[in-house]
Design a protein around this motif. Structure first.
Motif, PDB file in Angstrom:
ATOM      1  N   ALA A 117       0.830  -1.208   0.000  1.00  0.00           N
ATOM      2  CA  ALA A 117       0.000   0.000   0.000  1.00  0.00           C
ATOM      3  C   ALA A 117       0.863   1.256   0.000  1.00  0.00           C
ATOM      4  N   VAL A 118       1.944   1.259   0.783  1.00  0.00           N
ATOM      5  CA  VAL A 118       2.844   2.415   0.809  1.00  0.00           C
ATOM      6  C   VAL A 118       3.533   2.573  -0.541  1.00  0.00           C
TER       7      VAL A 118
ATOM      8  N   GLY B  54       6.066  14.076  -9.618  1.00  0.00           N
ATOM      9  CA  GLY B  54       7.425  13.833 -10.094  1.00  0.00           C
ATOM     10  C   GLY B  54       8.368  13.330  -9.029  1.00  0.00           C
ATOM     11  N   SER B  55       7.997  13.483  -7.752  1.00  0.00           N
ATOM     12  CA  SER B  55       8.814  13.014  -6.636  1.00  0.00           C
ATOM     13  C   SER B  55       7.902  12.843  -5.423  1.00  0.00           C
ATOM     14  N   ALA B  56       8.434  12.202  -4.378  1.00  0.00           N
ATOM     15  CA  ALA B  56       7.642  11.986  -3.175  1.00  0.00           C
ATOM     16  C   ALA B  56       8.545  12.040  -1.954  1.00  0.00           C
ATOM     17  N   VAL B  57       7.951  12.355  -0.811  1.00  0.00           N
ATOM     18  CA  VAL B  57       8.656  12.345   0.469  1.00  0.00           C
ATOM     19  C   VAL B  57       7.955  11.344   1.381  1.00  0.00           C
ATOM     20  N   LEU B  58       8.733  10.412   1.902  1.00  0.00           N
ATOM     21  CA  LEU B  58       8.244   9.378   2.809  1.00  0.00           C
ATOM     22  C   LEU B  58       8.881   9.582   4.173  1.00  0.00           C
ATOM     23  N   ALA B  59       8.074   9.683   5.220  1.00  0.00           N
ATOM     24  CA  ALA B  59       8.578   9.772   6.590  1.00  0.00           C
ATOM     25  C   ALA B  59       8.274   8.469   7.304  1.00  0.00           C
ATOM     26  N   VAL B  60       9.287   7.901   7.946  1.00  0.00           N
ATOM     27  CA  VAL B  60       9.128   6.608   8.611  1.00  0.00           C
ATOM     28  C   VAL B  60       9.568   6.705  10.069  1.00  0.00           C
ATOM     29  N   SER B  61       9.018   5.828  10.878  1.00  0.00           N
ATOM     30  CA  SER B  61       9.412   5.723  12.275  1.00  0.00           C
ATOM     31  C   SER B  61      10.555   4.727  12.403  1.00  0.00           C
TER      32      SER B  61
ATOM     33  N   PRO C  15       6.052  15.509   4.442  1.00  0.00           N
ATOM     34  CA  PRO C  15       5.898  14.210   3.778  1.00  0.00           C
ATOM     35  C   PRO C  15       4.583  14.102   3.007  1.00  0.00           C
ATOM     36  N   ASP C  16       4.649  13.320   1.962  1.00  0.00           N
ATOM     37  CA  ASP C  16       3.426  12.902   1.274  1.00  0.00           C
ATOM     38  C   ASP C  16       2.835  11.681   1.971  1.00  0.00           C
ATOM     39  N   VAL C  17       3.726  10.827   2.455  1.00  0.00           N
ATOM     40  CA  VAL C  17       3.327   9.569   3.095  1.00  0.00           C
ATOM     41  C   VAL C  17       4.065   9.451   4.424  1.00  0.00           C
TER      42      VAL C  17
ATOM     43  N   GLN D  83      -0.919  16.833   8.167  1.00  0.00           N
ATOM     44  CA  GLN D  83      -0.874  17.527   6.876  1.00  0.00           C
ATOM     45  C   GLN D  83      -0.382  16.614   5.753  1.00  0.00           C
ATOM     46  N   SER D  84       0.076  15.435   6.084  1.00  0.00           N
ATOM     47  CA  SER D  84       0.531  14.494   5.068  1.00  0.00           C
ATOM     48  C   SER D  84      -0.669  13.916   4.313  1.00  0.00           C
ATOM     49  N   GLU D  85      -0.456  13.600   3.031  1.00  0.00           N
ATOM     50  CA  GLU D  85      -1.561  13.076   2.229  1.00  0.00           C
ATOM     51  C   GLU D  85      -2.041  11.727   2.733  1.00  0.00           C
TER      52      GLU D  85
END
Length: 201
Positions: A15-16, A28-35, A108-110, A163-165
């Motif tokens: 899903a991610v 065109g690009s994405a930002v992923l934030a993870v724990s 982040p987007d995700v 605020q992340s999508e």
């Protein structure tokens, strides 16, 4: 609340990956934030095995302990080791912790979150004196000092998370059984449950 049973977080990783691909197609690009921590390890392994366009994805941390990279407890070290193909953005400067994190932060987007048995998520702990600020500020990154866990932390604020999508919450069966209590007590994780896609392994 919709809980998806997900042995080994395979469905969560898919899903991610799909959500990152959608964002890349759109922007065109994405930002992923993870724990960090040990709990996401199966998820990281599944995600690393998928065909993610890592050259178009920046990975940053939801939260980090205020320790040097390479030291025990460093989320930076852990994530770099387990997502080796990712383009990693460090949020930690030991000399200017909160200011630096806010300067370099990318929205982040995700976001992929975990949860503690005390109902904390990111490094927003119910026991920390900074709780109300972390839950209400518009500032993106906040310094927290949990009383029940070691190290100062730098963490995304709740407003930055929301605020992340897309928000994903990865938990085990024990923590899933605590969610109703977390909602009743308005513990930090309860603030994300309306938005989050919850995967239970």
């Amino acid at each position: 609340m919709n809980l998806v049973k997900d042995v080994g977080f395979k469905k969560a990783a898919s899903a991610v990956s799909e959500e990152l691909a959608r964002v890349v197609r759109k922007k065109g690009s994405a930002v992923l934030a993870v724990s960090g921590g040990k709990s996401p390890l199966p998820f990281f392994r599944e995600l690393d095995a998928l065909s993610v366009a890592w050259e178009r994805v920046v990975v940053e941390l939801v939260d980090e302990r205020v320790v040097s990279e390479g030291e025990a407890g460093s989320n930076t070290t852990f994530v770099k080791a387990n997502l080796p193909r990712a383009r990693f953005l460090s949020i930690l400067n030991l000399g200017r912790v909160e200011a630096f994190a806010n300067e370099v932060f990318l929205q982040p987007d995700v976001v992929v979150l975990g949860m503690g048995l005390d109902g904390h998520t990111a490094s927003i702990f119910p026991c920390c004196d900074e709780l109300e600020f972390a839950l209400t500020t518009k500032q993106k990154m906040v310094l927290t000092r949990p009383k029940t866990a070691p190290f100062e932390r730098i963490s995304m604020s709740m407003s930055a998370i929301l605020q992340s999508e897309s928000v994903f919450l990865l938990i085990d069966e024990v923590k899933a059984g605590l969610l109703e209590t977390c909602v009743e007590k308005r513990l930090p994780v309860s603030y994300v449950l309306e938005r989050a896609k919850v995967f239970v392994s």
